[in-house]
Design a protein around this motif. Structure first.
Motif, PDB file in Angstrom:
ATOM      1  N   GLU A   1      14.019   0.532   1.425  1.00 55.11           N
ATOM      2  CA  GLU A   1      12.623   0.715   1.007  1.00 55.11           C
ATOM      3  C   GLU A   1      12.129  -0.511   0.268  1.00 55.11           C
ATOM      4  OE1 GLU A   1       9.216   1.730  -1.567  1.00 55.11           O
ATOM      5  OE2 GLU A   1      11.154   0.920  -2.139  1.00 55.11           O
ATOM      6  N   GLU A   2      13.015  -1.090  -0.575  1.00 52.58           N
ATOM      7  CA  GLU A   2      12.524  -2.092  -1.528  1.00 52.58           C
ATOM      8  C   GLU A   2      12.060  -3.383  -0.858  1.00 52.58           C
ATOM      9  OE1 GLU A   2      11.635  -1.632  -4.410  1.00 52.58           O
ATOM     10  OE2 GLU A   2      12.792  -0.019  -5.318  1.00 52.58           O
TER      11      GLU A   2
ATOM     12  N   TRP B   1       1.704  -9.165   2.827  1.00 52.28           N
ATOM     13  CA  TRP B   1       2.780 -10.047   2.359  1.00 52.28           C
ATOM     14  C   TRP B   1       2.752 -11.342   3.156  1.00 52.28           C
ATOM     15  CZ3 TRP B   1       8.121  -7.215   1.254  1.00 52.28           C
ATOM     16  CH2 TRP B   1       7.962  -6.390   0.138  1.00 52.28           C
TER      17      TRP B   1
ATOM     18  N   GLN C   1      -1.349  -3.365   1.420  1.00 52.94           N
ATOM     19  CA  GLN C   1      -0.600  -4.552   1.003  1.00 52.94           C
ATOM     20  C   GLN C   1      -0.637  -5.597   2.113  1.00 52.94           C
ATOM     21  OE1 GLN C   1       2.977  -1.601   0.132  1.00 52.94           O
ATOM     22  NE2 GLN C   1       3.553  -3.651  -0.481  1.00 52.94           N
TER      23      GLN C   1
ATOM     24  N   ALA D   1       1.993   1.406  -5.864  1.00 52.71           N
ATOM     25  CA  ALA D   1       3.204   0.908  -5.207  1.00 52.71           C
ATOM     26  C   ALA D   1       3.230   1.376  -3.754  1.00 52.71           C
ATOM     27  CB  ALA D   1       4.441   1.424  -5.941  1.00 52.71           C
ATOM     28  N   GLY D   2       4.014   0.693  -2.961  1.00 49.90           N
ATOM     29  CA  GLY D   2       4.263   1.146  -1.596  1.00 49.90           C
ATOM     30  C   GLY D   2       5.375   2.190  -1.612  1.00 49.90           C
TER      31      GLY D   2
ATOM     32  N   ARG E   1      -2.506  -6.885  -2.956  1.00 47.03           N
ATOM     33  CA  ARG E   1      -2.756  -5.444  -2.734  1.00 47.03           C
ATOM     34  C   ARG E   1      -4.163  -5.056  -3.175  1.00 47.03           C
ATOM     35  NH1 ARG E   1       3.079  -2.463  -3.855  1.00 47.03           N
ATOM     36  NH2 ARG E   1       4.325  -4.362  -3.682  1.00 47.03           N
TER      37      ARG E   1
HETATM   38  C1  GLV Z   1       7.893  -1.100  -3.403  1.00 46.62           C
HETATM   39  O1  GLV Z   1       8.670  -1.028  -4.351  1.00 46.62           O
HETATM   40  C2  GLV Z   1       6.672  -1.854  -3.539  1.00 46.62           C
HETATM   41  O2  GLV Z   1       6.739  -3.085  -3.403  1.00 46.62           O
HETATM   42  O3  GLV Z   1       5.627  -1.261  -3.849  1.00 46.62           O
END
Ligand code: GLV
Ligand code: MN
Ligand code: MN
Length: 417
Positions: free
Chosen positions: A135-136, A222, A220, A363-364, A295
């Motif tokens: 997830e991270e 990236w 988000q 947060a995601g 974000r």
């Molecule tokens: C997850 O941890 C994020 O980047 O929001």
């Protein structure tokens, strides 16, 4: 499909057991400052998964692992032709991670099953715990990659080919820890998904509310950025005419902060990773790699933030005589959760009498991926000082317990009797 809460309205989870499980998980890959360091697909991640599966099997759950390493632990219902009502999160952490981010959501779902088992309560649909891989996004970018494959947002081959900073691929590392499962990612049935999580921000604590009824998540974008100047001698190269990639990077870092502030109040922007080459005291840095995380809850505004980043790259490249390669590696648009799931959380929260508010996640989360194909929502509980992605991350046992009680009743409502 909804069962009135009154059917089991006295039922409550065991907050102490939930807390003890979170603390036991935190002993695997302990951080140096009281948190956890269990990066995705490392030996520590494997040990955390093994412990989780052991706990699930002790509750008579059947365990399925898919080919992204996602784990599903199922408690049968009385009608197993129905797709399961699911809940979960992740067990991987940031390098300086806390004990609660992700872990709470997985172990809260386990606590729901433990509570159903010890009270001998059967549900119509099966009830299931989900643990999502990586997830991270800290070791392998992007974040939420396996829930993303599950939701059809990423090709599996793309996910497999993600590499860490050592060049090791996600697929090889998954296989190495023994979690490359047989089920095709995405094939697992799911009626609904809940994710309990600490808020990771200051709002619930500020407003003195125990429960956040999460209605959606912000978007988000990236980026990977490589700035190329020229290595050159630090003593003999005059200041005019230098092509210093790190000086250019410093301008870009300030620009990211400016972009976020110009797109307030919700815009945020972060440069979280940087590497300098050759990283030698007496050589002018010829190359810098850095990451940018932008974000915003509004996708149109997030697009404007991206455009501004592009403009800053162009002007910094001109003014510093460097090349800047801006590579957008991920765009995750904002999401809105499903009204049935939001209502289940809201009804449970009200029936339990907890102070609450609606909110959008900063947060995601894996829920923000899976919600594109499965009815989904989230439950937030406060964390101290709003601090997360920090080893000092802390949540109060009674708040974790309250969120878990909400989860229990929301799941019961959707799973039926
Ligand atoms: C997850 O941890 C994020 O980047 O929001
Ligand atoms: Mn998380
Ligand atoms: Mn996190």
């Amino acid at each position: 499909m909804t069962t009135p809460m009154s059917a089991h309205h006295h039922l409550r989870v065991n907050g102490q057991r939930l807390w003890d499980s979170i603390m036991a998980m935190a002993e695997i890959g302990p951080g140096e400052q009281g948190g956890s360091r269990r990066l995705a697909l490392t030996e520590e991640d494997k040990q955390g998964r093994d412990l989780f599966i052991e706990w699930c099997k002790a509750e008579n759950c059947s365990v399925t692992i898919d080919d992204m390493g996602n784990i599903f632990a199922t408690r049968p219902g009385t009608d197993n032709d129905l797709p399961p009502v699911c809940s979960g999160s992740h067990l991987d952490t940031q390098p300086h991670g806390g004990k609660f981010d992700g872990i709470y959501g997985v172990l809260a779902a386990l606590e729901v099953i433990r509570t159903l088992n010890e009270n001998d309560i059967s549900t119509r649909a099966p009830v299931e715990i989900v643990m999502w891989t990586n997830e991270e996004g800290s070791r392998f970018a992007p974040a939420m990659v396996s829930s993303g494959v599950f939701a059809g947002l990423f090709e599996k081959e793309y996910a497999y080919s993600r590499t860490d900073s050592q060049g090791k691929s996600l697929r090889d590392e998954l296989e190495k820890i023994g979690y490359l499962g047989a089920q095709r990612c995405g094939d697992h049935p799911m009626a609904a998904l809940f994710e309990a999580h600490i808020e990771q921000g200051p709002i619930l604590e500020r407003d003195n509310h125990q429960i956040g009824i999460v209605i959606g998540g912000q978007g988000q974008r990236w980026f990977d950025i490589t700035i190329t100047g020229q290595d050159s001698h630090a003593g003999s190269t005059p200041m005019p005419g230098r092509r210093d990639a790190l000086v250019a990077a410093s301008g870009l870092i300030r620009a990211v902060q400016k972009i976020a502030l110009e797109h307030g109040p919700h815009g945020v922007g972060t440069v979280g990773e940087i590497s300098v080459s050759p990283n030698s005291r007496n050589t002018i840095p010829g190359e810098v790699f850095l990451t940018v995380d932008l974000r915003n809850p509004d996708d149109a505004v997030l697009g404007q933030m991206r455009d501004r980043l592009g403009e800053h790259c162009t002007s910094i490249s001109d003014s510093h005589n460097v090349q800047i390669n801006l590579d957008e590696i991920w765009h995750n648009p904002p999401v809105r959760f499903h009204q049935d799931c939001i209502r289940a959380v809201s009804d449970a929260t009200r029936a339990l009498g907890y102070g609450h508010q609606e909110m959008v996640s900063g947060a995601g989360h894996d829920a923000c991926q899976v919600c594109r194909i499965v009815p989904t929502s989230m439950i937030f509980v406060p964390c101290e000082g709003g601090l997360s992605h920090n080893e000092q991350e802390h949540a109060e046992p009674e708040d974790l317990e309250a969120g878990c009680n909400v989860l229990l009743h929301a799941m019961l409502a959707l799973a039926g009797r």
